[in-house]
Scaffold this motif. Structure first.
Motif, PDB file in Angstrom:
ATOM      1  N   SER A 183       4.999  29.235  10.764  1.00  0.00           N
ATOM      2  CA  SER A 183       3.777  28.716  11.392  1.00  0.00           C
ATOM      3  C   SER A 183       4.155  28.012  12.688  1.00  0.00           C
ATOM      4  N   PRO A 184       3.370  28.187  13.735  1.00  0.00           N
ATOM      5  CA  PRO A 184       3.767  27.645  15.025  1.00  0.00           C
ATOM      6  C   PRO A 184       3.751  26.118  15.092  1.00  0.00           C
ATOM      7  N   LEU A 185       4.570  25.611  16.004  1.00  0.00           N
ATOM      8  CA  LEU A 185       4.665  24.174  16.214  1.00  0.00           C
ATOM      9  C   LEU A 185       5.155  23.952  17.635  1.00  0.00           C
ATOM     10  N   CYS A 186       4.571  23.004  18.335  1.00  0.00           N
ATOM     11  CA  CYS A 186       5.092  22.722  19.670  1.00  0.00           C
ATOM     12  C   CYS A 186       5.246  21.231  19.896  1.00  0.00           C
ATOM     13  N   ILE A 187       6.162  20.911  20.796  1.00  0.00           N
ATOM     14  CA  ILE A 187       6.501  19.519  21.107  1.00  0.00           C
ATOM     15  C   ILE A 187       5.918  19.201  22.474  1.00  0.00           C
ATOM     16  N   GLY A 188       5.274  18.036  22.613  1.00  0.00           N
ATOM     17  CA  GLY A 188       4.762  17.612  23.910  1.00  0.00           C
ATOM     18  C   GLY A 188       5.598  16.465  24.446  1.00  0.00           C
ATOM     19  N   HIS A 189       5.863  16.489  25.753  1.00  0.00           N
ATOM     20  CA  HIS A 189       6.687  15.446  26.381  1.00  0.00           C
ATOM     21  C   HIS A 189       5.786  14.515  27.178  1.00  0.00           C
ATOM     22  N   GLY A 190       5.819  13.209  26.871  1.00  0.00           N
ATOM     23  CA  GLY A 190       5.029  12.241  27.633  1.00  0.00           C
ATOM     24  C   GLY A 190       5.942  11.267  28.351  1.00  0.00           C
ATOM     25  N   GLU A 191       5.346  10.169  28.885  1.00  0.00           N
ATOM     26  CA  GLU A 191       6.138   9.110  29.530  1.00  0.00           C
ATOM     27  C   GLU A 191       6.555   8.132  28.448  1.00  0.00           C
ATOM     28  N   ASP A 192       7.806   8.174  28.043  1.00  0.00           N
ATOM     29  CA  ASP A 192       8.311   7.347  26.938  1.00  0.00           C
ATOM     30  C   ASP A 192       7.504   7.541  25.660  1.00  0.00           C
ATOM     31  N   GLU A 193       6.862   8.666  25.558  1.00  0.00           N
ATOM     32  CA  GLU A 193       6.136   9.022  24.346  1.00  0.00           C
ATOM     33  C   GLU A 193       6.486  10.469  24.032  1.00  0.00           C
ATOM     34  N   MET A 194       6.408  10.850  22.758  1.00  0.00           N
ATOM     35  CA  MET A 194       6.597  12.262  22.395  1.00  0.00           C
ATOM     36  C   MET A 194       5.498  12.657  21.422  1.00  0.00           C
ATOM     37  N   TYR A 195       5.133  13.927  21.475  1.00  0.00           N
ATOM     38  CA  TYR A 195       4.029  14.416  20.648  1.00  0.00           C
ATOM     39  C   TYR A 195       4.441  15.696  19.927  1.00  0.00           C
ATOM     40  N   ASN A 218     -15.734  27.228   4.889  1.00  0.00           N
ATOM     41  CA  ASN A 218     -14.639  28.013   4.267  1.00  0.00           C
ATOM     42  C   ASN A 218     -13.797  28.847   5.228  1.00  0.00           C
ATOM     43  N   LEU A 219     -14.203  28.972   6.478  1.00  0.00           N
ATOM     44  CA  LEU A 219     -13.476  29.875   7.376  1.00  0.00           C
ATOM     45  C   LEU A 219     -12.437  29.139   8.210  1.00  0.00           C
ATOM     46  N   ALA A 220     -11.418  29.875   8.599  1.00  0.00           N
ATOM     47  CA  ALA A 220     -10.416  29.335   9.504  1.00  0.00           C
ATOM     48  C   ALA A 220     -10.314  30.250  10.710  1.00  0.00           C
ATOM     49  N   LYS A 221     -10.035  29.671  11.845  1.00  0.00           N
ATOM     50  CA  LYS A 221      -9.943  30.464  13.072  1.00  0.00           C
ATOM     51  C   LYS A 221      -8.734  31.389  13.021  1.00  0.00           C
ATOM     52  N   SER A 222      -7.645  30.821  12.569  1.00  0.00           N
ATOM     53  CA  SER A 222      -6.430  31.621  12.538  1.00  0.00           C
ATOM     54  C   SER A 222      -5.831  31.463  11.142  1.00  0.00           C
ATOM     55  N   VAL A 223      -5.725  32.563  10.423  1.00  0.00           N
ATOM     56  CA  VAL A 223      -5.331  32.477   9.015  1.00  0.00           C
ATOM     57  C   VAL A 223      -3.825  32.672   8.893  1.00  0.00           C
ATOM     58  N   THR A 224      -3.120  31.553   8.750  1.00  0.00           N
ATOM     59  CA  THR A 224      -1.663  31.609   8.778  1.00  0.00           C
ATOM     60  C   THR A 224      -1.052  31.632   7.382  1.00  0.00           C
ATOM     61  N   VAL A 225      -1.873  31.945   6.378  1.00  0.00           N
ATOM     62  CA  VAL A 225      -1.321  32.187   5.038  1.00  0.00           C
ATOM     63  C   VAL A 225      -1.727  33.591   4.609  1.00  0.00           C
ATOM     64  N   GLU A 226      -0.904  34.193   3.768  1.00  0.00           N
ATOM     65  CA  GLU A 226      -1.213  35.569   3.333  1.00  0.00           C
ATOM     66  C   GLU A 226      -2.291  35.573   2.283  1.00  0.00           C
TER      67      GLU A 226
END
Ligand code: G6P
Length: 605
Positions: free
Chosen positions: A176-188, A597-605
């Motif tokens: 499943s996708p995951l991304c890291i965000g870079h801030g000013e002395d902060e991380m997301y 009940n619906l999901a936009k992107s179904v990331t489970v089989e």
């Protein structure tokens, strides 16, 4: 599907996390929660239903802290309840998780035998119990997270937060996708860049199998073999990623209205006006292909179903088409001259991704038509054709469908030319027809008021039947899917000629029947099937062009579409299919953008 957010901030993070979770609402969820570490102590708040409930909980029971993780949950193991909502916590660790831990039963038994007390029915709780067990054995947080990850089977993304650790989040991506965000002395941290779009435009996408240690100073990424590795930081187009309705009542309304612009812009990318042909990525070899296999889910599958007619007609290319969840479990026969094409708006649909992995190495080429160019399906394909539709937030896919059709039509024409099946003249004529699609789509959108009036009686129906022949059959399927998804009215679609083999038994004066029938080569046949419905008092709404409506005679309800070339009819007739569902849903007062009940992107089989 579930959404993940993490923040190591300079200020209170609960409101920041809540705000980021709002940008993930579109993925579909039924409970939500946040955990923070404050003065070393781990604490959490969770609520069932929409984020407003979590927000209310936070008003009455604030959750201080400058480090935290948050989650929107779409129930899989265990119903939507506070106990099943994330973050899950055991001892000194909390976890948010997307996806499924396939070996959770075995792990749960093992942990229960060792005395772990489970408080939920989720697979996720095994992760925290396991991590807590390792912490209790004296492991440091990073070691405990690593040891835990090694025990998990399945496709998932997750994040750990630890008691006593105010400058640490550990996260992992496996499936499943995951991304890291870079801030000013902060991380997301976010399950997509849209979640972080108000916080930063500097994003690092984790690769498959990666895990990472986040602190306010930055991120250390490790690959599946635990080797420290560098992943590039990219700048995302913040305006593109920003999620707002631009004055529309719903995202779905905005996205339908965007269609002429989206189609025009994508056409420019693939075939500018002063350009006589179609520019496709290097390496596509249709001339050598003996078969095209198309695989997708939901709306994307119906786009493939339309395209099957095009590839056969324009390119003489045999096409095999399947739903992704069926495809790989039926021993499909693959050949080294086959091309396989996967279509997906999100590029993350688990079934489609699994089907892609199933064919890789067994076919000549793997192609992907996606909206999200950074997605897993895009990364794993040999050749990627983005549809350039921009973020689609409404759960019911609209602009992605017409944009998929456009790219698939371009591919089919190019294949036809490459295979010598289309003469240069025919190729150029069809291309000009395609270039006219945005203008006709705009004309179709202008019929909205009329469609709104026509849907008043549909909103009272219990069932609705959609009919079409040829390329209008998949359009009928798409119309029925849209109506089911957002109005909750039972709808079915049939190839008009198949009506007499069963569904005609359903026809009575209370059954609305929507017929898609432009005046094309199949028109007479479709109209005959329509007469069979009207002879049994079925309430027909005929959607056709001026000539079709004139020839059809008396019909209870009618909607006039512009007269268009056959090639682009499915793109243009998609608009009434969408608007019918939208206005019926408005009459019924359902939640158009986030249907139950619906999901936009179904990331489970
Ligand atoms: C979900 C969405 C549908 C979509 C389908 C395939 O079920 O609710 O709108 O058509 O997934 O999604 P994809 O991202 O692969 O096109």
């Amino acid at each position: 599907m579930c959404g993940i957010v993490g923040v190591l901030g300079q200020h209170e993070v609960s409101p920041i996390i809540l705000d980021a979770l709002k940008r993930l609402e579109y993925r579909g969820y039924d409970s939500a929660g946040i955990a923070t570490v404050n003065q070393g102590k781990l604490d959490r708040r969770r609520a069932v239903g929409k984020l407003i409930n979590l927000s209310d909980t936070l008003v009455h029971q604030p959750l201080p802290g400058r480090s935290g993780i948050g989650h929107t949950r779409w129930a899989t193991h265990g119903g939507p309840s506070v106990d099943n909502a994330h973050p899950h916590q055991a001892g000194r660790v909390a976890v948010v998780h997307n996806g499924i831990i396939e070996n959770f039963r075995a792990l749960r038994e093992e942990l229960a035998e060792q005395g772990a007390q489970f408080t939920s029915q989720t697979d996720t709780e095994t992760i925290v119990q396991l991590a807590s067990h390792y912490l209790d054995q004296g492991m440091a947080p990073v070691q405990a997270a690593r040891a835990t990850l090694k025990r998990l089977d399945g496709a998932f993304a997750l994040a750990f937060l630890f008691e006593g650790e105010e400058d640490l989040i550990i996260c992992a991506r496996r499936g499943s996708p995951l991304c890291i965000g870079h801030g000013e002395d902060e991380m997301y941290l976010g399950s997509d860049a849209i979640a972080l779009s108000e916080l930063t435009d500097r994003i690092t996408y984790l690769e498959e199998g990666d895990w990472a240690i986040l602190t306010r100073n930055g991120v250390h990424v490790f690959d599946a073999d635990d080797h420290q590795t560098a992943r590039p930081m990219t700048r995302i187009n913040a305006a593109q990623a920003r999620v707002d309705k631009s004055g529309h009542r719903h995202f779905m309304a905005k996205e339908m209205a965007e269609q002429p612009g989206v189609l025009k812009a994508a056409m420019e990318v693939y075939s500018g006006v002063d350009h006589g042909g179609i520019d496709l990525p290097e390496g596509l070899d249709f001339a050598a292909a003996d078969r095209l296999i198309m695989v997708a889910c939901g709306t994307a599958h119906y786009a493939c179903q339309v395209a099957k007619y095009w590839f056969e007609q324009f390119a003489g290319l045999p096409v095999e088409l399947d739903i992704a969840s069926e495809f790989r479990y039926r021993a499909p026969v693959l050949g080294q001259k086959n091309m396989a094409l996967f279509v997906s708006q999100s590029g993350e649909t688990a079934d489609t991704l699994a089907a892609l992995r199933h064919v890789r190495g067994h076919v000549a080429q793997v192609l992907a038509v996606v909206n999200v160019p950074t997605s897993s399906i895009a990364r794993e394909a040999d050749v990627v054709l983005p549809i350039h539709a921009g973020p689609e937030i409404g759960v019911a896919s609209t602009k992605a469908f017409t944009a998929q059709l456009q790219v698939l039509a371009l591919l089919a024409l190019k294949a036809g030319f490459a295979r010598g099946h289309l003469s240069e003249d025919a190729y150029r004529t069809r291309l000009e027809e395609l270039r006219a699609a945005p203008g006709f789509v705009a004309q179709a959108l202008d019929r909205e008021d009329e469609i709104r009036r026509l849907t008043e009686h549909l909103a009272r129906a219990r069932d609705v039947l959609f009919l079409g022949r040829g390329v209008m059959y998949p359009l009928a399927l798409e119309g029925a899917l849209k109506l089911k998804e957002i109005s909750y009215i039972h709808a079915e679609a049939y190839a008009a000629g198949e009506l007499k083999h069963g569904p005609i038994a359903l026809i009575d004066k209370d059954l609305p029947v929507i017929v898609f029938a432009p005046h094309d080569a199949l028109f007479e046949k479709t109209v005959s099937n329509m007469q069979e419905v009207m002879a049994r008092q079925g309430q027909v709404l005929l959607i056709s062009d001026a000539k079709g409506l004139a020839e059809a005679g008396e019909v209870p309800f009618r909607l006039q579409m512009p007269t268009v070339p056959d090639l682009i009819a499915p793109i243009v007739y998609a608009v009434p299919a969408q608007l019918i569902a939208y206005h019926t849903a408005l009459h019924r007062g359902t939640d158009v953008d986030q249907p139950r009940n619906l999901a936009k992107s179904v990331t489970v089989e």
